[in-house]
Motif scaffolding. Structure first.
Motif, PDB file in Angstrom:
ATOM      1  N   MET A   1       0.859  -1.182   0.000  1.00  0.00           N
ATOM      2  CA  MET A   1       0.000   0.000   0.000  1.00  0.00           C
ATOM      3  C   MET A   1       0.897   1.234   0.000  1.00  0.00           C
ATOM      4  O   MET A   1       1.891   1.308   0.751  1.00  0.00           O
ATOM      5  CB  MET A   1      -0.921   0.008   1.219  1.00  0.00           C
ATOM      6  CG  MET A   1      -1.926   1.135   1.220  1.00  0.00           C
ATOM      7  SD  MET A   1      -3.108   0.995  -0.158  1.00  0.00           S
ATOM      8  CE  MET A   1      -3.976  -0.499   0.315  1.00  0.00           C
ATOM      9  N   ASN A   2       0.593   2.232  -0.819  1.00  0.00           N
ATOM     10  CA  ASN A   2       1.394   3.454  -0.903  1.00  0.00           C
ATOM     11  C   ASN A   2       1.291   4.243   0.388  1.00  0.00           C
ATOM     12  O   ASN A   2       0.200   4.386   0.974  1.00  0.00           O
ATOM     13  CB  ASN A   2       0.899   4.285  -2.097  1.00  0.00           C
ATOM     14  CG  ASN A   2       1.818   5.460  -2.382  1.00  0.00           C
ATOM     15  OD1 ASN A   2       2.832   5.640  -1.725  1.00  0.00           O
ATOM     16  ND2 ASN A   2       1.458   6.247  -3.396  1.00  0.00           N
ATOM     17  N   ALA A   3       2.421   4.758   0.839  1.00  0.00           N
ATOM     18  CA  ALA A   3       2.435   5.516   2.090  1.00  0.00           C
ATOM     19  C   ALA A   3       1.698   6.828   1.968  1.00  0.00           C
ATOM     20  O   ALA A   3       1.327   7.434   2.977  1.00  0.00           O
ATOM     21  CB  ALA A   3       3.873   5.769   2.535  1.00  0.00           C
ATOM     22  N   ASN A   4       1.527   7.323   0.693  1.00  0.00           N
ATOM     23  CA  ASN A   4       0.815   8.584   0.498  1.00  0.00           C
ATOM     24  C   ASN A   4      -0.684   8.381   0.321  1.00  0.00           C
ATOM     25  O   ASN A   4      -1.380   9.308  -0.076  1.00  0.00           O
ATOM     26  CB  ASN A   4       1.381   9.307  -0.733  1.00  0.00           C
ATOM     27  CG  ASN A   4       2.829   9.731  -0.535  1.00  0.00           C
ATOM     28  OD1 ASN A   4       3.234  10.068   0.576  1.00  0.00           O
ATOM     29  ND2 ASN A   4       3.609   9.707  -1.626  1.00  0.00           N
ATOM     30  N   SER A   5      -1.191   7.175   0.555  1.00  0.00           N
ATOM     31  CA  SER A   5      -2.625   6.908   0.418  1.00  0.00           C
ATOM     32  C   SER A   5      -3.349   7.312   1.689  1.00  0.00           C
ATOM     33  O   SER A   5      -2.828   7.189   2.813  1.00  0.00           O
ATOM     34  CB  SER A   5      -2.856   5.426   0.120  1.00  0.00           C
ATOM     35  OG  SER A   5      -2.229   5.066  -1.105  1.00  0.00           O
ATOM     36  N   VAL A   6      -4.555   7.768   1.514  1.00  0.00           N
ATOM     37  CA  VAL A   6      -5.406   8.173   2.635  1.00  0.00           C
ATOM     38  C   VAL A   6      -6.795   7.561   2.432  1.00  0.00           C
ATOM     39  O   VAL A   6      -7.148   7.148   1.319  1.00  0.00           O
ATOM     40  CB  VAL A   6      -5.510   9.708   2.757  1.00  0.00           C
ATOM     41  CG1 VAL A   6      -4.178  10.319   3.137  1.00  0.00           C
ATOM     42  CG2 VAL A   6      -6.062  10.301   1.463  1.00  0.00           C
ATOM     43  N   GLN A   7      -7.550   7.531   3.543  1.00  0.00           N
ATOM     44  CA  GLN A   7      -8.946   7.087   3.502  1.00  0.00           C
ATOM     45  C   GLN A   7      -9.818   8.247   3.950  1.00  0.00           C
ATOM     46  O   GLN A   7      -9.582   8.862   4.998  1.00  0.00           O
ATOM     47  CB  GLN A   7      -9.178   5.873   4.431  1.00  0.00           C
ATOM     48  CG  GLN A   7      -8.571   4.597   3.909  1.00  0.00           C
ATOM     49  CD  GLN A   7      -8.866   3.434   4.829  1.00  0.00           C
ATOM     50  OE1 GLN A   7      -8.078   3.158   5.728  1.00  0.00           O
ATOM     51  NE2 GLN A   7      -9.981   2.764   4.595  1.00  0.00           N
ATOM     52  N   LEU A   8     -10.842   8.536   3.156  1.00  0.00           N
ATOM     53  CA  LEU A   8     -11.735   9.662   3.424  1.00  0.00           C
ATOM     54  C   LEU A   8     -12.963   9.157   4.176  1.00  0.00           C
ATOM     55  O   LEU A   8     -13.553   8.127   3.826  1.00  0.00           O
ATOM     56  CB  LEU A   8     -12.155  10.323   2.114  1.00  0.00           C
ATOM     57  CG  LEU A   8     -13.102  11.525   2.231  1.00  0.00           C
ATOM     58  CD1 LEU A   8     -12.418  12.671   2.957  1.00  0.00           C
ATOM     59  CD2 LEU A   8     -13.597  11.952   0.860  1.00  0.00           C
ATOM     60  N   CYS A   9     -13.344   9.873   5.246  1.00  0.00           N
ATOM     61  CA  CYS A   9     -14.538   9.513   6.041  1.00  0.00           C
ATOM     62  C   CYS A   9     -15.778  10.026   5.316  1.00  0.00           C
ATOM     63  O   CYS A   9     -15.823  11.192   4.894  1.00  0.00           O
ATOM     64  CB  CYS A   9     -14.454  10.107   7.430  1.00  0.00           C
ATOM     65  SG  CYS A   9     -15.913   9.745   8.461  1.00  0.00           S
ATOM     66  N   ALA A  10     -16.768   9.155   5.183  1.00  0.00           N
ATOM     67  CA  ALA A  10     -18.008   9.534   4.498  1.00  0.00           C
ATOM     68  C   ALA A  10     -18.891  10.419   5.362  1.00  0.00           C
ATOM     69  O   ALA A  10     -19.816  11.048   4.849  1.00  0.00           O
ATOM     70  CB  ALA A  10     -18.784   8.281   4.092  1.00  0.00           C
ATOM     71  N   ARG A  11     -18.641  10.497   6.668  1.00  0.00           N
ATOM     72  CA  ARG A  11     -19.492  11.294   7.548  1.00  0.00           C
ATOM     73  C   ARG A  11     -18.896  12.665   7.848  1.00  0.00           C
ATOM     74  O   ARG A  11     -19.555  13.683   7.623  1.00  0.00           O
ATOM     75  CB  ARG A  11     -19.743  10.541   8.858  1.00  0.00           C
ATOM     76  CG  ARG A  11     -20.577  11.319   9.870  1.00  0.00           C
ATOM     77  CD  ARG A  11     -20.773  10.545  11.157  1.00  0.00           C
ATOM     78  NE  ARG A  11     -21.568   9.323  10.925  1.00  0.00           N
ATOM     79  CZ  ARG A  11     -21.859   8.459  11.879  1.00  0.00           C
ATOM     80  NH1 ARG A  11     -21.410   8.655  13.108  1.00  0.00           N
ATOM     81  NH2 ARG A  11     -22.568   7.391  11.601  1.00  0.00           N
ATOM     82  N   CYS A  12     -17.658  12.703   8.362  1.00  0.00           N
ATOM     83  CA  CYS A  12     -17.078  13.981   8.771  1.00  0.00           C
ATOM     84  C   CYS A  12     -16.068  14.530   7.760  1.00  0.00           C
ATOM     85  O   CYS A  12     -15.610  15.671   7.892  1.00  0.00           O
ATOM     86  CB  CYS A  12     -16.410  13.859  10.141  1.00  0.00           C
ATOM     87  SG  CYS A  12     -15.001  12.714  10.175  1.00  0.00           S
ATOM     88  N   PRO A  36      -8.821   3.221   0.182  1.00  0.00           N
ATOM     89  CA  PRO A  36      -7.615   4.066   0.110  1.00  0.00           C
ATOM     90  C   PRO A  36      -7.415   4.613  -1.292  1.00  0.00           C
ATOM     91  O   PRO A  36      -7.674   3.944  -2.300  1.00  0.00           O
ATOM     92  CB  PRO A  36      -6.497   3.114   0.511  1.00  0.00           C
ATOM     93  CG  PRO A  36      -7.176   2.024   1.272  1.00  0.00           C
ATOM     94  CD  PRO A  36      -8.522   1.862   0.643  1.00  0.00           C
ATOM     95  N   ALA A  37      -6.956   5.843  -1.318  1.00  0.00           N
ATOM     96  CA  ALA A  37      -6.686   6.521  -2.580  1.00  0.00           C
ATOM     97  C   ALA A  37      -5.522   7.488  -2.376  1.00  0.00           C
ATOM     98  O   ALA A  37      -5.270   7.934  -1.245  1.00  0.00           O
ATOM     99  CB  ALA A  37      -7.916   7.265  -3.087  1.00  0.00           C
ATOM    100  N   PRO A  38      -4.790   7.839  -3.423  1.00  0.00           N
ATOM    101  CA  PRO A  38      -3.689   8.801  -3.261  1.00  0.00           C
ATOM    102  C   PRO A  38      -4.194  10.152  -2.780  1.00  0.00           C
ATOM    103  O   PRO A  38      -5.361  10.519  -2.974  1.00  0.00           O
ATOM    104  CB  PRO A  38      -3.092   8.900  -4.685  1.00  0.00           C
ATOM    105  CG  PRO A  38      -3.500   7.630  -5.355  1.00  0.00           C
ATOM    106  CD  PRO A  38      -4.835   7.283  -4.781  1.00  0.00           C
ATOM    107  N   ILE A  39      -3.291  10.873  -2.138  1.00  0.00           N
ATOM    108  CA  ILE A  39      -3.678  12.161  -1.573  1.00  0.00           C
ATOM    109  C   ILE A  39      -4.044  13.140  -2.684  1.00  0.00           C
ATOM    110  O   ILE A  39      -5.017  13.908  -2.551  1.00  0.00           O
ATOM    111  CB  ILE A  39      -2.534  12.737  -0.712  1.00  0.00           C
ATOM    112  CG1 ILE A  39      -2.233  11.793   0.461  1.00  0.00           C
ATOM    113  CG2 ILE A  39      -2.875  14.125  -0.193  1.00  0.00           C
ATOM    114  CD1 ILE A  39      -1.086  12.249   1.326  1.00  0.00           C
TER     115      ILE A  39
END
Length: 328
Positions: A1-12, A36-39
């Motif tokens: 997994m890429n270290a620059n990947s993030v997960q976006l919260c669907a609520r906040c 997870p998706a790139p920043i």
């Protein structure tokens, strides 16, 4: 997994860096995290969620039509749920014949037996007074004959009334047991023959009637259970006194015979008390008062009034200094 990947919260909308394995829930608001998706990836590439549907299923939920409202409830009079007890069932005016009719009139025959036992006890007390008077003076033969006739006649009548009342009580007991077991959805395990033998055979009837009545108190109130236990004790005590009074008649001495007359009078009075208790037990099990009227159950309602008293108590008013000076 890429270290620059993030997960976006669907609520906040918070972004959480991916460290190792992706997580499913947002640590801040417990919302669902996207994949997870790139920043630097656009938001449209991250806001996808996979939803599983049946191939032949509908894509949208069918709209439910609102139910048609019925007519507005209306009452012809003010509802009084729980505030009005149904009237008691009127007793049947038709009298049954035979053994059933005898059982229906068991309290009446028991009352007659109680009255005759009271009169028999009074006759025995009269004879005892005559015997005491005879210690120092002679008795007119007519008075002695009247005393003997009253004692023998009342004793025989009380004995016959007691036998009839006992037979009627057996019928009443069978009917009461049948009614109680029918209400519980069961069948009475005691037959009429068993009830008759247990209640009419001497010595045996000192224990079995109490057993038969106790079997009716499985779901009874504590007051009824106490009444039946009191009756049972009085019944055994009265039976013991009857046996002692019969044995006392075989005494040889004159003083023992005189004491036997007084003891017989006490036995008759105890028999009267037992008959009265028997009537009370019959009335209580039948749901009636002492004179045979149907009991209306009392309904207790919780008090919902104010906790403080409605009318405040009168308190003395403190006098001012000017009023004290005027009073002086």
């Amino acid at each position: 997994m890429n270290a620059n990947s993030v997960q976006l919260c669907a609520r906040c909308g918070a972004q959480w860096p991916v460290q190792g394995q992706p997580i499913q829930w947002c640590p801040r608001c417990q919302g669902v995290l996207f994949a997870p998706a790139p920043i630097d990836a656009p938001a449209r590439r991250r806001n996808y969620r996979w939803v599983v549907r049946r191939p032949d299923g509908p894509t949208t939920q069918p709209r439910r039509r609102p139910a048609r409202l019925g007519p507005t409830p209306a009452y012809r009079e003010t509802p009084r749920w729980g505030l009005l007890d149904p009237p008691p069932a009127l007793p049947s005016t038709r009298r049954r014949r035979g053994f059933a009719g005898l059982a229906d009139r068991a309290p009446y025959f028991t009352t007659v037996a109680a009255v005759l036992f009271a009169v028999a006890g009074a006759a025995e007390i009269g004879r005892y007074i005559v015997l005491l008077y005879n210690r120092t003076r002679l008795i007119d033969p007519l008075v002695l004959a009247l005393s003997d006739t009253a004692v023998w006649m009342m004793s025989i009548l009380a004995l016959l009334a007691a036998v009839v009342a006992a037979v009627a009580a057996v019928g009443w007991l069978a009917a009461a047991r049948r009614r109680t077991f029918d209400n519980a959805g069961r069948r009475d395990p005691r037959s009429l023959r068993t009830l008759a033998l247990g209640c009419l055979i001497p010595v045996v009837n000192l224990a079995m009637p109490g057993v038969f009545l106790t079997e009716l108190t499985a779901d009874a109130t504590p007051k009824r259970k106490k009444l039946i236990r009191t009756w049972w004790c009085a019944w055994v005590f009265g039976g013991a006194m009857t046996i002692a009074a019969l044995a006392w008649r075989f005494a040889d001495s004159l003083q023992a015979k005189v004491d036997g007359v007084f003891f017989t009078a006490l036995t008759d009075l105890v028999a009267m008390g037992v008959a009265v208790l028997t009537i009370m037990v019959m009335r209580d099990i039948d749901g009636q008062d002492a004179v045979g009227r149907a009991l209306v159950p009392k309904r207790w309602l919780p008090a919902t009034g104010p906790a403080h008293p409605v009318i405040e108590p009168i308190r003395p008013v403190a006098k001012t200094a000017q009023q004290e000076v005027v009073a002086k």
